[in-house]
Design a protein around this motif. Structure first.
Motif, mmCIF file in Angstrom:
data_model
loop_
_atom_site.group_PDB
_atom_site.id
_atom_site.type_symbol
_atom_site.label_atom_id
_atom_site.label_comp_id
_atom_site.label_asym_id
_atom_site.label_seq_id
_atom_site.Cartn_x
_atom_site.Cartn_y
_atom_site.Cartn_z
ATOM 1 N N GLU A 166 53.428 -13.684 -46.983
ATOM 2 C CA GLU A 166 52.538 -12.752 -46.289
ATOM 3 C C GLU A 166 53.311 -12.140 -45.118
ATOM 4 O OE1 GLU A 166 48.245 -12.703 -43.905
ATOM 5 O OE2 GLU A 166 48.860 -14.459 -45.054
ATOM 6 N N PRO A 167 53.604 -10.819 -45.143
ATOM 7 C CA PRO A 167 54.426 -10.188 -44.092
ATOM 8 C C PRO A 167 53.644 -9.905 -42.808
ATOM 9 C CG PRO A 167 53.760 -8.540 -45.672
ATOM 10 C CD PRO A 167 53.230 -9.856 -46.202
ATOM 11 N N ALA A 168 53.183 -10.963 -42.133
ATOM 12 C CA ALA A 168 52.418 -10.781 -40.908
ATOM 13 C C ALA A 168 53.330 -10.340 -39.774
ATOM 14 C CB ALA A 168 51.701 -12.075 -40.539
ATOM 15 N N PRO A 169 52.902 -9.345 -38.966
ATOM 16 C CA PRO A 169 53.720 -8.881 -37.834
ATOM 17 C C PRO A 169 53.608 -9.839 -36.647
ATOM 18 C CG PRO A 169 51.688 -7.644 -37.912
ATOM 19 C CD PRO A 169 51.665 -8.555 -39.099
ATOM 20 N N ASP A 170 54.206 -11.008 -36.794
ATOM 21 C CA ASP A 170 54.130 -12.063 -35.783
ATOM 22 C C ASP A 170 55.453 -12.825 -35.823
ATOM 23 O OD1 ASP A 170 53.470 -14.248 -34.108
ATOM 24 O OD2 ASP A 170 51.364 -14.112 -34.686
ATOM 25 N N LEU A 171 56.230 -12.738 -34.739
ATOM 26 C CA LEU A 171 57.563 -13.332 -34.691
ATOM 27 C C LEU A 171 57.695 -14.261 -33.494
ATOM 28 C CD1 LEU A 171 59.579 -10.031 -35.301
ATOM 29 C CD2 LEU A 171 58.895 -11.709 -37.037
ATOM 30 N N ALA A 172 58.544 -15.275 -33.611
ATOM 31 C CA ALA A 172 58.752 -16.211 -32.508
ATOM 32 C C ALA A 172 60.188 -16.710 -32.527
ATOM 33 C CB ALA A 172 57.781 -17.379 -32.614
ATOM 34 N N GLY A 173 60.666 -17.104 -31.365
ATOM 35 C CA GLY A 173 62.021 -17.624 -31.263
ATOM 36 C C GLY A 173 62.514 -17.651 -29.830
ATOM 37 N N TYR A 174 63.820 -17.419 -29.651
ATOM 38 C CA TYR A 174 64.458 -17.478 -28.341
ATOM 39 C C TYR A 174 65.390 -16.274 -28.170
ATOM 40 C CZ TYR A 174 63.180 -22.445 -28.795
ATOM 41 O OH TYR A 174 62.502 -23.625 -28.988
ATOM 42 N N LEU A 175 65.630 -15.893 -26.927
ATOM 43 C CA LEU A 175 66.633 -14.874 -26.632
ATOM 44 C C LEU A 175 67.213 -15.102 -25.244
ATOM 45 C CD1 LEU A 175 65.020 -11.372 -25.866
ATOM 46 C CD2 LEU A 175 63.777 -13.514 -25.727
ATOM 47 N N HIS A 176 68.429 -14.609 -25.050
ATOM 48 C CA HIS A 176 69.068 -14.702 -23.747
ATOM 49 C C HIS A 176 70.223 -13.714 -23.693
ATOM 50 C CE1 HIS A 176 72.586 -16.906 -25.340
ATOM 51 N NE2 HIS A 176 71.750 -17.695 -25.993
ATOM 52 N N VAL A 177 70.725 -13.448 -22.486
ATOM 53 C CA VAL A 177 71.923 -12.634 -22.335
ATOM 54 C C VAL A 177 73.038 -13.307 -23.123
ATOM 55 C CG1 VAL A 177 73.648 -11.777 -20.703
ATOM 56 C CG2 VAL A 177 71.234 -11.790 -20.067
ATOM 57 N N SER A 178 73.780 -12.526 -23.884
ATOM 58 C CA SER A 178 74.811 -13.115 -24.737
ATOM 59 C C SER A 178 75.853 -13.874 -23.919
ATOM 60 C CB SER A 178 75.506 -12.028 -25.558
ATOM 61 O OG SER A 178 76.323 -11.226 -24.714
ATOM 62 N N GLU A 179 76.507 -14.826 -24.564
ATOM 63 C CA GLU A 179 77.564 -15.586 -23.890
ATOM 64 C C GLU A 179 78.656 -14.646 -23.383
ATOM 65 O OE1 GLU A 179 77.290 -18.630 -23.215
ATOM 66 O OE2 GLU A 179 75.701 -19.316 -24.557
ATOM 67 N N GLU A 180 78.941 -13.612 -24.152
ATOM 68 C CA GLU A 180 79.963 -12.639 -23.782
ATOM 69 C C GLU A 180 79.596 -11.902 -22.498
ATOM 70 O OE1 GLU A 180 81.824 -8.512 -25.665
ATOM 71 O OE2 GLU A 180 80.865 -9.979 -26.961
ATOM 72 N N ASP A 181 78.280 -11.719 -22.273
ATOM 73 C CA ASP A 181 77.815 -10.951 -21.118
ATOM 74 C C ASP A 181 77.452 -11.813 -19.924
ATOM 75 O OD1 ASP A 181 78.125 -8.867 -22.819
ATOM 76 O OD2 ASP A 181 76.128 -8.034 -22.545
ATOM 77 N N GLY A 182 77.489 -13.119 -20.047
ATOM 78 C CA GLY A 182 77.139 -13.971 -18.923
ATOM 79 C C GLY A 182 76.331 -15.179 -19.315
ATOM 80 N N GLY A 183 75.858 -15.205 -20.565
ATOM 81 C CA GLY A 183 75.147 -16.365 -21.072
ATOM 82 C C GLY A 183 73.741 -16.498 -20.532
ATOM 83 N N PRO A 184 73.052 -17.569 -20.952
ATOM 84 C CA PRO A 184 71.661 -17.770 -20.548
ATOM 85 C C PRO A 184 71.457 -17.785 -19.039
ATOM 86 C CG PRO A 184 72.275 -19.279 -22.303
ATOM 87 C CD PRO A 184 73.542 -18.609 -21.839
ATOM 88 N N ALA A 185 72.463 -18.238 -18.292
ATOM 89 C CA ALA A 185 72.325 -18.340 -16.845
ATOM 90 C C ALA A 185 72.964 -17.136 -16.160
ATOM 91 C CB ALA A 185 72.952 -19.640 -16.349
ATOM 92 N N CYS A 186 72.486 -15.915 -16.488
ATOM 93 C CA CYS A 186 73.026 -14.731 -15.821
ATOM 94 C C CYS A 186 72.658 -14.777 -14.337
ATOM 95 C CB CYS A 186 72.521 -13.448 -16.482
ATOM 96 S SG CYS A 186 70.751 -13.221 -16.447
#
Length: 270
Positions: A166-186
């Motif tokens: 069922e293609p429900a428009p509902d998404l979940a997960g994690y995101l952060h500034v990339s490691e290349e750009d400074g990582g999670p702790a920008c």
């Protein structure tokens, strides 16, 4: 200073309330700058002009696409109160307005304990989630996914890949500034929030292959000062109709505190 901090930096110009920015090509989606990235740049200018450090309520209208390179950012403090200051901000390229917004700024106590807040979803650890890039294999470069690391739950990944029952428009997960750009702790996680609320592929991607889905209007609220680290997200749509769709994004920090909420109206090019 990380690449994200440099990419969103603004410099005061000779014009009153004026700033300049150099929009980083790494934040392009195709030939247009990502809307969340432009909001992050505009927020930096608005906070420079405001007596308060946080953008607690921000509303943006997207007028035309912007490209990489020089941009002018104009700010006007409409009201500077002791608790709240309101700033109007416009980003221009070649003299034409691309995005305009109004931000209510204030100061949020980083030690405040919410009296009530929506609980974070119960998700598997980020290490057990899967990376998805809707533009993988496209000729454009560099990929936006290299600027904002995104990890999706198995169910969300299956939906984005068109493999869900069922293609429900509902998404979940994690995101952060990339490691290349400074990582999670920008340097300042709060400055990442306007990009984070508009960094995901359009939620309507679950109904077919990724297409151009420009944002028309986006409003987001900062609810708490985020702790350094990845943000947990849930993105969803309530209605897709006649070429229009809405998208709501909620973000929680590593302590499970609700830190931002957004809602946007966008067009779907199907």
């Amino acid at each position: 200073m990380t690449r994200f901090d440099t990419a969103t930096a603004v410099t005061a110009s000779s014009a009153e309330g004026g700033y300049t920015a150099d929009l980083d090509a790494g934040y392009l989606i195709g030939q247009a700058m990502n809307g969340g990235y432009m909001m992050a740049v505009m927020q930096r200018a608005a906070l420079e002009a405001s007596p308060h450090p946080h953008a607690v309520s921000s509303s943006f209208n997207f007028l035309r696409p912007a490209g990489a390179g020089p941009a002018a950012v104009e700010t006007e403090v409409l009201k500077a109160g002791r608790t709240v200051a309101t700033v109007r901000v416009t980003l221009r390229q070649a003299g034409k307005p691309c995005v305009t917004g109004t931000l209510a700024t204030a100061e949020i106590d980083s030690g405040a304990v919410p009296e009530y807040a929506v609980a974070a979803p119960q998700l598997p650890p980020m290490a057990r989630c899967r990376v998805y890039d809707p533009r993988a294999g496209a000729e454009e470069a560099p990929s936006f996914i290299r600027r904002v690391a995104q990890y999706y739950t198995e169910e969300s990944w299956q939906r984005l890949r068109g493999r869900a029952a069922e293609p429900a428009p509902d998404l979940a997960g994690y995101l952060h500034v990339s490691e290349e750009d400074g990582g999670p702790a920008c340097d300042d996680p709060a400055l990442f929030l306007p990009l984070a609320v508009d960094a995901l592929p359009p939620v309507v991607t679950v109904f077919g292959s990724w297409r151009w889905a420009p944002t028309v209007e986006l409003t987001w609220h900062m609810r708490a000062v985020p702790q350094p680290g990845p943000l947990m997200f849930r993105a969803r749509a309530d209605a897709v109709n006649d070429g229009w769709f809405d998208e709501t994004v909620d973000l929680w920090d590593v302590k499970g505190t609700l830190v931002a909420q957004s809602r946007q109206l966008a067009r779907s090019d199907w």
